[in-house]
Structures are given as C-alpha cells and as structure tokens.
Motif scaffolding. Structure first.
Motif, PDB file in Angstrom:
ATOM      1  N   GLN A  36     -10.561   2.724   8.343  1.00  0.00           N
ATOM      2  CA  GLN A  36     -10.736   3.574   9.520  1.00  0.00           C
ATOM      3  C   GLN A  36      -9.976   4.878   9.303  1.00  0.00           C
ATOM      4  N   VAL A  37     -10.249   5.470   8.168  1.00  0.00           N
ATOM      5  CA  VAL A  37      -9.630   6.725   7.741  1.00  0.00           C
ATOM      6  C   VAL A  37     -10.760   7.602   7.235  1.00  0.00           C
ATOM      7  N   VAL A  38     -10.752   8.875   7.612  1.00  0.00           N
ATOM      8  CA  VAL A  38     -11.792   9.768   7.107  1.00  0.00           C
ATOM      9  C   VAL A  38     -11.240  10.754   6.082  1.00  0.00           C
ATOM     10  N   ARG A  39      -9.908  10.913   6.054  1.00  0.00           N
ATOM     11  CA  ARG A  39      -9.297  11.849   5.121  1.00  0.00           C
ATOM     12  C   ARG A  39      -7.821  11.518   4.989  1.00  0.00           C
ATOM     13  N   PHE A  40      -7.297  11.653   3.786  1.00  0.00           N
ATOM     14  CA  PHE A  40      -5.858  11.488   3.602  1.00  0.00           C
ATOM     15  C   PHE A  40      -5.369  12.524   2.606  1.00  0.00           C
ATOM     16  N   GLY A  41      -4.075  12.788   2.634  1.00  0.00           N
ATOM     17  CA  GLY A  41      -3.511  13.810   1.777  1.00  0.00           C
ATOM     18  C   GLY A  41      -2.298  13.323   1.015  1.00  0.00           C
ATOM     19  N   ALA A  42      -1.904  14.113   0.027  1.00  0.00           N
ATOM     20  CA  ALA A  42      -0.723  13.826  -0.776  1.00  0.00           C
ATOM     21  C   ALA A  42      -0.145  15.143  -1.264  1.00  0.00           C
ATOM     22  N   LYS A  43       1.169  15.190  -1.392  1.00  0.00           N
ATOM     23  CA  LYS A  43       1.832  16.420  -1.829  1.00  0.00           C
ATOM     24  C   LYS A  43       1.721  16.675  -3.326  1.00  0.00           C
ATOM     25  N   THR A  44       1.606  15.600  -4.105  1.00  0.00           N
ATOM     26  CA  THR A  44       1.548  15.756  -5.562  1.00  0.00           C
ATOM     27  C   THR A  44       0.317  15.053  -6.137  1.00  0.00           C
ATOM     28  N   LEU A  45      -0.026  15.431  -7.346  1.00  0.00           N
ATOM     29  CA  LEU A  45      -1.168  14.815  -8.030  1.00  0.00           C
ATOM     30  C   LEU A  45      -0.897  13.330  -8.295  1.00  0.00           C
ATOM     31  N   ASP A  46       0.318  13.011  -8.735  1.00  0.00           N
ATOM     32  CA  ASP A  46       0.654  11.605  -8.988  1.00  0.00           C
ATOM     33  C   ASP A  46       0.554  10.769  -7.725  1.00  0.00           C
ATOM     34  N   LEU A  47       1.025  11.302  -6.614  1.00  0.00           N
ATOM     35  CA  LEU A  47       0.952  10.578  -5.346  1.00  0.00           C
ATOM     36  C   LEU A  47      -0.502  10.403  -4.900  1.00  0.00           C
ATOM     37  N   MET A  48      -1.337  11.402  -5.130  1.00  0.00           N
ATOM     38  CA  MET A  48      -2.761  11.273  -4.792  1.00  0.00           C
ATOM     39  C   MET A  48      -3.390  10.156  -5.616  1.00  0.00           C
ATOM     40  N   HIS A  49      -3.074  10.099  -6.894  1.00  0.00           N
ATOM     41  CA  HIS A  49      -3.621   9.048  -7.751  1.00  0.00           C
ATOM     42  C   HIS A  49      -3.132   7.673  -7.289  1.00  0.00           C
ATOM     43  N   GLU A  50      -1.866   7.570  -6.879  1.00  0.00           N
ATOM     44  CA  GLU A  50      -1.337   6.305  -6.363  1.00  0.00           C
ATOM     45  C   GLU A  50      -2.084   5.875  -5.102  1.00  0.00           C
ATOM     46  N   LYS A  51      -2.341   6.824  -4.209  1.00  0.00           N
ATOM     47  CA  LYS A  51      -3.036   6.505  -2.962  1.00  0.00           C
ATOM     48  C   LYS A  51      -4.477   6.081  -3.234  1.00  0.00           C
ATOM     49  N   ILE A  52      -5.142   6.767  -4.133  1.00  0.00           N
ATOM     50  CA  ILE A  52      -6.512   6.390  -4.489  1.00  0.00           C
ATOM     51  C   ILE A  52      -6.516   4.979  -5.076  1.00  0.00           C
ATOM     52  N   ASP A  53      -5.577   4.700  -5.968  1.00  0.00           N
ATOM     53  CA  ASP A  53      -5.472   3.353  -6.538  1.00  0.00           C
ATOM     54  C   ASP A  53      -5.278   2.315  -5.441  1.00  0.00           C
ATOM     55  N   TYR A  54      -4.419   2.615  -4.468  1.00  0.00           N
ATOM     56  CA  TYR A  54      -4.169   1.692  -3.357  1.00  0.00           C
ATOM     57  C   TYR A  54      -5.459   1.414  -2.585  1.00  0.00           C
ATOM     58  N   TYR A  55      -6.183   2.466  -2.235  1.00  0.00           N
ATOM     59  CA  TYR A  55      -7.422   2.287  -1.481  1.00  0.00           C
ATOM     60  C   TYR A  55      -8.445   1.486  -2.276  1.00  0.00           C
TER      61      TYR A  55
END
Length: 86
Positions: A36-55
C-alpha cells in the motif's frame, strides 16, 4: 535508472532556504503491486538498492498480509448487519 529490473529516478531540487537537495525515488508499479505504497525515497544510491531488495524479498509475505486483511475486513462488514459504520 534500473536496478534488478526496477525503475527509479534521481531528483535534485532547491529547498525553501535556497539549499541544493537530492534523493532517489521509486514508484515502479510492478514492484509495489502488493504494497500500500505508491512511491518511496532514499537519500543514497546504496539505501535505494537496499529498499528495492527489501520490497522484492518481502513481496509474497506482504501479499499474504494484504489477503488476510481483506478477509478480515469482509468478515467484519458481513457481521455488522444493516449499519456498516460509514
């Protein structure tokens, strides 16, 4: 940008105080289909990759939670009688 088949973008802007700011944002519909999320953000590229992996890793668990929530909601409303609390 693409990571593991998931599209995301890098955005830069100027804050109200005139400072430069930036972040990565993802609104990939295929990735977020079960959430139930339409968009999420991250401050760094590594953090974005971690979040994508989590999802990606938690998609099936999230689907189970969503289905359970839908069944519970249906059962709740069917047990209420005529007044549905709306």
């Amino acid at each position: 940008m693409i990571y593991k088949g998931v599209k995301y973008e890098f955005t830069e802007w100027t804050t109200y105080s005139g400072e430069k700011a930036s972040a990565f944002y993802c609104s990939d519909k295929n990735l977020l289909e079960e959430y139930q999320v339409v968009r999420f953000g991250a401050k760094t590229l590594d953090l974005m990759h971690e979040k994508i992996d989590y999802y990606i890793e938690n998609s099936s668990n999230q689907k189970s939670i969503r289905e359970l929530t839908m069944r519970a909601t249906q059962e709740f409303y069917s047990s209420m009688g005529e007044y549905k609390g709306d």
